[in-house]
Design an enzyme around this catalytic site. Structure first.
Site, PDB file in Angstrom:
ATOM      1  N   ASP A  25       0.850  -1.189   0.000  1.00  0.00           N
ATOM      2  CA  ASP A  25       0.000   0.000   0.000  1.00  0.00           C
ATOM      3  C   ASP A  25       0.886   1.240   0.000  1.00  0.00           C
ATOM      4  OD1 ASP A  25      -2.462  -1.498   0.379  1.00  0.00           O
ATOM      5  OD2 ASP A  25      -1.813  -1.781   2.459  1.00  0.00           O
ATOM      6  N   ASP A  65       0.630   4.953   1.650  1.00  0.00           N
ATOM      7  CA  ASP A  65      -0.091   5.839   2.557  1.00  0.00           C
ATOM      8  C   ASP A  65       0.553   7.208   2.560  1.00  0.00           C
ATOM      9  OD1 ASP A  65      -1.760   3.735   3.229  1.00  0.00           O
ATOM     10  OD2 ASP A  65      -0.575   3.157   4.984  1.00  0.00           O
ATOM     11  N   ASP A 112       4.571   3.912  15.979  1.00  0.00           N
ATOM     12  CA  ASP A 112       5.020   2.827  16.846  1.00  0.00           C
ATOM     13  C   ASP A 112       6.498   2.497  16.687  1.00  0.00           C
ATOM     14  OD1 ASP A 112       4.648   1.752  14.322  1.00  0.00           O
ATOM     15  OD2 ASP A 112       3.129   0.306  14.923  1.00  0.00           O
TER      16      ASP A 112
END
Length: 449
Positions: A62, A64, A143
């Site tokens: 993907d 993003d 994270d």
């Protein structure tokens, strides 16, 4: 409480001639989104897994985008944009089957007049995160360091606030901030640590790994439906065997499959571990060959030790009492559903795969012909083969079925494989289809990062 972070740090700016990312590797639709945001005066960055994978020479799943434009401002720029989510408000720009996810920079601390308790529970878990901030804050609240890299479409540099590029070079997975605080904010990060380590072949940083065994119980607070989604990502991405071993090593598997984990610990011959490993090897092979897989077969294998543990001798014995077997199936599945919510479209095929196992205890051609006609025969037969490989089924019986299945004109052929769709955001969960494979029919894709 949020993990205190420095409010101003100098990022490493990696110029174009010192990194490997090229616009030719980025999808045309993602570039369109980036350039339109830039032309409208907003910051526009490719971020997260796309930058990480391109830096590793991998093809991203993907693309993003992160920006200082609010979701409403993004929507005003794209007629094909939809806003989703409540906890995390996001903009999805649709281009046919491809979706470019656009996220506004998130803040580290709430604005004046807001309180931490509005967005964080007493245990430290974030429940609301639509407080917008700067790119620096956005990077520090991500994270892992390797997911906090920003490719700037304005000058083609990579912006690195957390040392992510160095960790990529070192093959190291490291949390940003205090690991204990970050795990309390979202306990699923412990599962993500295992998943990324297995996917990338990275070592989990010592400080990142150390709290996991004693904080793993926080997963009990995660909704079972979310854990189902996480299990798909863990075991259906092509590194299931490594993931399984790492989950057990860090004490996490028991919080996903508690009854099965107990059965594995109590199995002195290690046949249950072998059985699950064989099932995961089969799934990994199919995923890496881009052939379809189904959660029904995989969950059936992962829960099977919990069923056997309730039977006399911990095995499916010849001529077993049907009522006793059905009771073991029901109890094992009900306990599992309290931990991980398995949709009925998968749990029903699982039950059928299990129910057919005692029926293989025959060498009658007449009974075999009737069994061939069952719509779940192919999945159940392949399940039997795995049982035989792990020493959980009589070898002579398995060979009889193998011989009969390959030679009988009544045996159904394997379902032709269908290729998985590539590119763009993928739907999670998929469809069970007829689930007649091990794992064969009906494609299920593993979801996002």
């Amino acid at each position: 409480m949020s993990d205190p972070q420095p409010q101003s740090i100098e990022p490493a700016i990696i110029p174009r001639d010192q990194h490997v990312i090229s616009r030719s590797q980025i999808s045309d639709k993602a570039l369109t989104v980036l350039y339109r945001l830039k032309s409208a005066g907003y910051g526009a960055y490719l971020v997260g897994g796309g930058v990480r994978d391109l830096s590793l020479g991998r093809e991203p799943k993907d693309f993003d985008v992160a920006t200082d434009a609010t979701p409403d401002e993004v929507k005003a720029l794209f007629r094909n944009c939809r806003l989703i989510g409540r906890r995390f408000r996001l903009a999805h720009v649709h281009w046919g089957p491809e979706i470019i996810e656009v996220a506004t920079f998130r803040a580290l601390t709430p604005p004046d007049g807001d309180t931490d308790s509005d967005r964080v529970t007493e245990d430290g878990m974030i429940v609301r995160d639509n407080v917008y901030g700067t790119i620096e804050e956005d990077a520090l609240r991500r994270d892992f360091t390797i997911n906090a890299l920003y490719y700037n479409i304005a000058d083609f540099t990579v912006v690195d606030y957390a040392g992510g590029m160095e960790d990529i070079k070192a093959g190291r997975l490291r949390l940003i901030g205090d690991p204990a605080v970050r795990y309390r904010e979202d306990p699923v990060r412990m599962l993500r640590a295992v998943r990324f380590a297995a996917k990338l072949g990275f070592a989990i940083d010592t400080a990142t790994a150390e709290p996991i065994p004693w904080m793993a119980e926080l997963l009990d607070d995660i909704p079972p439906a979310r854990l189902f989604d996480e299990v798909l990502k863990l075991f259906m991405a092509g590194q299931g065997v490594e993931t399984f071993e790492t989950l057990r090593q860090h004490g996490l598997f028991r919080y996903l499959f508690p009854a099965s984990d107990t059965a594995l610990d109590d199995d002195e011959h290690g046949q249950f571990v072998t059985f699950i490993a064989r099932a995961l090897e089969s799934t990994d092979k199919r995923v890496n060959e881009e052939r379809p897989v189904t959660p029904a077969f995989l969950f059936a294998a992962l829960i099977w030790p919990a069923i056997l543990a309730q039977l006399p001798g911990g095995r499916l014995q010849s001529q077993i009492n049907r009522e006793l077997f059905e009771q073991a199936v029901t109890e094992a599945l009900e306990r599992q559903l309290r931990q991980v919510a398995i949709p009925k479209r998968f749990s029903q095929p699982m039950r059928e795969i299990w129910a057919l196992q005692p029926r293989f205890d025959t060498r009658s051609e007449k009974k075999a012909k009737r069994l061939f006609a069952h719509p779940r025969f192919r999945a159940a037969y392949d399940f039997l083969l795995l049982r035989g490989e792990a020493g959980l089924a009589d070898k002579a019986l398995v060979e009889w079925w193998r011989e009969y299945t390959t030679s009988s004109p009544d045996a159904p052929p394997p379902t032709p494989a269908r290729r998985r769709r590539r590119g763009g955001k993928r739907r999670r969960g998929g469809h069970a289809g007829d689930a007649n494979a091990a794992p064969s029919d009906s494609a299920v894709e593993s979801g996002g990062e």
